[in-house]
Motif scaffolding. Structure first.
Motif, PDB file in Angstrom:
ATOM      1  N   ARG A  38     -43.408  16.276  -8.542  1.00 40.49           N
ATOM      2  CA  ARG A  38     -44.576  15.406  -8.602  1.00 40.49           C
ATOM      3  C   ARG A  38     -44.941  14.882  -7.215  1.00 40.49           C
ATOM      4  O   ARG A  38     -46.110  14.821  -6.854  1.00 40.49           O
ATOM      5  CB  ARG A  38     -44.355  14.218  -9.547  1.00 40.49           C
ATOM      6  CG  ARG A  38     -44.409  14.589 -10.981  1.00 40.49           C
ATOM      7  CD  ARG A  38     -45.829  15.009 -11.361  1.00 40.49           C
ATOM      8  NE  ARG A  38     -45.885  15.274 -12.771  1.00 40.49           N
ATOM      9  CZ  ARG A  38     -46.560  16.256 -13.313  1.00 40.49           C
ATOM     10  NH1 ARG A  38     -47.272  17.068 -12.571  1.00 40.49           N
ATOM     11  NH2 ARG A  38     -46.553  16.442 -14.603  1.00 40.49           N
ATOM     12  N   ASN A  41     -46.535  17.638  -5.426  1.00 39.46           N
ATOM     13  CA  ASN A  41     -47.925  17.787  -5.896  1.00 39.46           C
ATOM     14  C   ASN A  41     -48.851  16.788  -5.206  1.00 39.46           C
ATOM     15  O   ASN A  41     -49.975  17.115  -4.863  1.00 39.46           O
ATOM     16  CB  ASN A  41     -48.018  17.581  -7.408  1.00 39.46           C
ATOM     17  CG  ASN A  41     -47.436  18.715  -8.201  1.00 39.46           C
ATOM     18  OD1 ASN A  41     -47.213  19.802  -7.690  1.00 39.46           O
ATOM     19  ND2 ASN A  41     -47.159  18.463  -9.464  1.00 39.46           N
ATOM     20  N   ARG A  47     -51.973  18.408  -7.797  1.00 40.77           N
ATOM     21  CA  ARG A  47     -52.303  17.632  -8.993  1.00 40.77           C
ATOM     22  C   ARG A  47     -52.494  16.194  -8.582  1.00 40.77           C
ATOM     23  O   ARG A  47     -51.859  15.725  -7.649  1.00 40.77           O
ATOM     24  CB  ARG A  47     -51.174  17.692 -10.022  1.00 40.77           C
ATOM     25  CG  ARG A  47     -51.085  18.991 -10.732  1.00 40.77           C
ATOM     26  CD  ARG A  47     -50.009  18.893 -11.777  1.00 40.77           C
ATOM     27  NE  ARG A  47     -50.267  19.896 -12.781  1.00 40.77           N
ATOM     28  CZ  ARG A  47     -49.886  19.794 -14.028  1.00 40.77           C
ATOM     29  NH1 ARG A  47     -49.216  18.749 -14.423  1.00 40.77           N
ATOM     30  NH2 ARG A  47     -50.147  20.749 -14.874  1.00 40.77           N
ATOM     31  N   SER A  49     -51.736  13.438 -10.503  1.00 37.67           N
ATOM     32  CA  SER A  49     -50.565  12.671 -10.940  1.00 37.67           C
ATOM     33  C   SER A  49     -50.780  11.172 -10.751  1.00 37.67           C
ATOM     34  O   SER A  49     -50.024  10.509 -10.049  1.00 37.67           O
ATOM     35  CB  SER A  49     -49.311  13.123 -10.192  1.00 37.67           C
ATOM     36  OG  SER A  49     -49.073  14.484 -10.377  1.00 37.67           O
ATOM     37  N   TYR A  52     -47.839   8.645 -10.901  1.00 37.12           N
ATOM     38  CA  TYR A  52     -46.917   8.663  -9.773  1.00 37.12           C
ATOM     39  C   TYR A  52     -47.617   8.305  -8.473  1.00 37.12           C
ATOM     40  O   TYR A  52     -47.009   7.723  -7.572  1.00 37.12           O
ATOM     41  CB  TYR A  52     -46.213  10.014  -9.672  1.00 37.12           C
ATOM     42  CG  TYR A  52     -45.253  10.220 -10.812  1.00 37.12           C
ATOM     43  CD1 TYR A  52     -44.077   9.490 -10.899  1.00 37.12           C
ATOM     44  CD2 TYR A  52     -45.539  11.101 -11.838  1.00 37.12           C
ATOM     45  CE1 TYR A  52     -43.199   9.641 -11.959  1.00 37.12           C
ATOM     46  CE2 TYR A  52     -44.674  11.267 -12.910  1.00 37.12           C
ATOM     47  CZ  TYR A  52     -43.507  10.534 -12.962  1.00 37.12           C
ATOM     48  OH  TYR A  52     -42.641  10.688 -14.017  1.00 37.12           O
TER      49      TYR A  52
END
Length: 69
Positions: A38, A41, A47, A49, A52
Motif C-alpha cells: 500500500r 502504491n 492506487r 488508497s 492509508y
C-alpha cells in the motif's frame, strides 16, 4: 534496472520525510501496521488508497501541498 512506475511528487514527499526520520519504507510500515504494498502504491500513484494516504500524511506530518502533489 529501471523502475516500472515513476515516483509521484507525493511519493517523493514520503521518501524525503522517511529519510529525515532515518527510516526505510519497510520499517515505517512495520511500525505503523501499513501493508508494504500500500505504501508502495502511494509512492508510485498506482492506487489512491485513501485510508492509508490519510494515515501516512498524519504519521509523517506532511503538509497539504505535499499531500496533493
Amino acid at each position: 534496472m529501471p523502475r516500472k512506475k515513476p515516483i509521484t511528487p507525493f511519493g517523493w514527499a514520503i521518501k524525503r520525510r522517511l529519510a529525515e526520520l532515518q527510516m526505510d519504507q519497510k520499517e515505517f510500515c512495520l511500525r505503523n501496521n501499513i501493508p508494504e504494498y500500500r505504501l508502495s502504491n502511494l509512492v508510485t500513484g498506482a492506487r489512491k488508497s485513501e485510508k492509508y494516504r490519510k494515515k501516512v500524511v498524519c504519521l509523517l506530518q506532511l503538509d497539504a501541498e505535499e499531500e496533493n502533489g
